[in-house]
Design an enzyme around this catalytic site. Structure first.
Site, short mmCIF file in Angstrom:
data_model
loop_
_atom_site.label_atom_id
_atom_site.label_comp_id
_atom_site.label_asym_id
_atom_site.label_seq_id
_atom_site.Cartn_x
_atom_site.Cartn_y
_atom_site.Cartn_z
N CYS A 187 38.95 38.94 38.28
CA CYS A 187 40.12 39.52 38.49
C CYS A 187 40.23 40.50 39.51
CB CYS A 187 40.95 39.84 37.36
SG CYS A 187 41.78 38.47 36.27
N HIS B 188 34.67 39.85 34.27
CA HIS B 188 35.81 40.78 34.24
C HIS B 188 36.15 41.69 35.60
CE1 HIS B 188 37.29 39.10 30.54
NE2 HIS B 188 36.42 39.49 30.11
#
Length: 440
Positions: A298, A248
């Site tokens: 991300c 992430h």
């Protein structure tokens, strides 16, 4: 360079490194066009006299057919007669390449021919005296036409002003950090499908002749420990280093490289810090060598819905039904990052030459991952490398990845745009091993 000359240099490298002072040869090699000033500056920056001598001999092997005789001339001029004799005694007989000569035009003598009508008493006309050109003593030069008929060599793998040297075996080390299962207090979802990405990239970089190490589910401190251990290794025998992070991610303040990736404990490691471990200051054995970072994470929390274009502009494709994001709500500032113990994240870092960071998405936006097939970015990157690594340079292939990923849609609505921060100084061509040579 002729393979025989290259073998002679390799066989006598120990003597050359021991006895040679490269600084005495630079001007001669530069004036003869063997090296450019940039290449000489790079040799000078390689370290001690012995290091410079070693690098000079290595780089000399990458130059053209005239480099070896020019090197012998320089050795003689600079007083290294014994080294020149040593190399010359092993070399096949060669003719020195002459300087271009301007032909001297000489008028050709013309013998007159009697064109008067023949005398009546003679039945045969006078004989014509043949005219022959006089020979001009010129040393023949290679014909451009003949040169062009020679078969073209495959693209060079040696270091030059255009290409990075990428012919070491193995080419380098590749560290893959694959964060899949996150601790509950982190409030980050597990990343289903990331193992698929990891397996693909492990196989792909092995096929590009890298030694690959995979680390799974690392916390903040463990990520930094692995990067520190990688930076402390001796990369002298390698030509490149690769770091892949699958996790992430979020936004973070930065001086050069945006974004941060999360450890499984929910603590983010700024990309700026990740790259710093391998820069020229902290990893001297990678100075002048390409350091590549591939980040499937991300860049923030914003979703990109794209904009309308003509149907001829793109060939849209649909993402999977199980697409997920590699993001959490975006940090509004750097308060979520503890920078007090990060001395290597200062804004006064040296210029990050020879570094390329490839992001799966544009900073600030989410990155999509199919839980069944893996992420859009990694799936596309793997396919492009498989199909094009033998012929195209890295930056060209990353543009192919950008184009293909940009045409995919999540849930028929959301888009993704990969990108990279490129501080490479030369073209980079990977080694593409045949399937039978790929390590298991």
């Amino acid at each position: 360079m002729d393979p025989k000359h290259k073998t002679i240099l390799q066989r006598n490298r120990t003597n050359l490194v021991k006895d040679l002072d490269p600084s005495t040869l630079y001007d001669g090699l530069l004036s003869r066009g063997v090296f450019t000033q940039d290449m000489i500056d790079e040799i000078k920056s390689s370290g001690t006299r012995r290091d410079q001598a070693r690098q000079l001999v290595r780089d000399l092997e990458t130059r053209g057919s005239r480099a070896f005789p020019a090197f012998l001339e320089c050795l003689r001029e600079c007083g290294y007669e014994s080294l020149a004799l040593l190399l010359h005694s092993e070399a096949p007989v060669f003719q020195p390449v002459p300087s271009p000569l301007n032909p001297v035009i000489r008028p050709l003598p013309v013998c007159p021919v009697d064109i008067r009508k023949p005398d009546k008493g003679h039945s045969n006309p006078p004989k014509e005296v043949p005219v022959y050109p006089t020979e001009i003593d010129l040393i023949p030069s290679p014909s451009p036409e003949k040169e062009s008929l020679k078969p073209r060599q495959g693209r060079t793998r040696r270091d030059s002003i255009q290409n990075y040297k990428m012919d070491a075996s193995p080419c380098g080390l590749c560290l893959i950090i694959n964060n899949v299962e996150f601790e509950q207090h982190s409030e980050l979802k597990n990343r289903k499908g990331s193992d698929i990405d990891c397996d693909k990239l492990e196989r792909r970089f092995k096929s590009l002749n890298f030694n690959v190490v995979v680390k799974r589910n690392l916390k903040y401190k463990q990520i930094r420990h692995e990067l520190s251990a990688l930076a402390k290794k001796d990369h002298s025998a390698y030509d490149c280093c690769v770091v892949v992070v699958l996790s992430h991610g979020t936004e973070a303040t930065h001086s050069r490289f945006p974004g941060a990736v999360y450890g499984v404990d929910g603590s983010p490691v700024p990309v700026q810090i990740i790259t710093n471990y391998l820069n020229g200051q902290h990893c001297p054995s990678l100075q002048g060598k390409p350091k590549l970072f591939f980040l499937q994470a991300c860049g923030g929390g914003e979703k990109d819905t794209g904009f309308e274009v003509s149907p001829d502009e793109v060939q849209p494709s649909m993402g999977g039904a199980d697409d997920q994001m590699d993001a959490i709500p975006t940090s509004s500032s750097s308060d979520s990052l503890s920078m007090s113990d990060e001395p290597d994240a200062r804004a006064t870092l040296p210029t990050p030459s020879d570094i390329l960071v490839s992001y799966s998405t544009f900073p600030g936006y989410v990155s999509w991952r199919d839980t069944q097939a893996g992420s859009w970015y990694v799936e596309t990157l793997d396919r492009v490398l498989e199909q094009n690594a033998a012929t195209d340079d890295l930056v060209t292939m990353l543009m192919m990845v950008n184009n293909e990923v940009s045409q995919i849609s999540a849930k028929g609505l959301y888009k993704q745009m990969p990108g990279s921060f490129n501080f490479l100084r030369k073209l980079l061509y990977f080694q593409a091993l045949p399937p039978s040579h790929i390590p298991r």
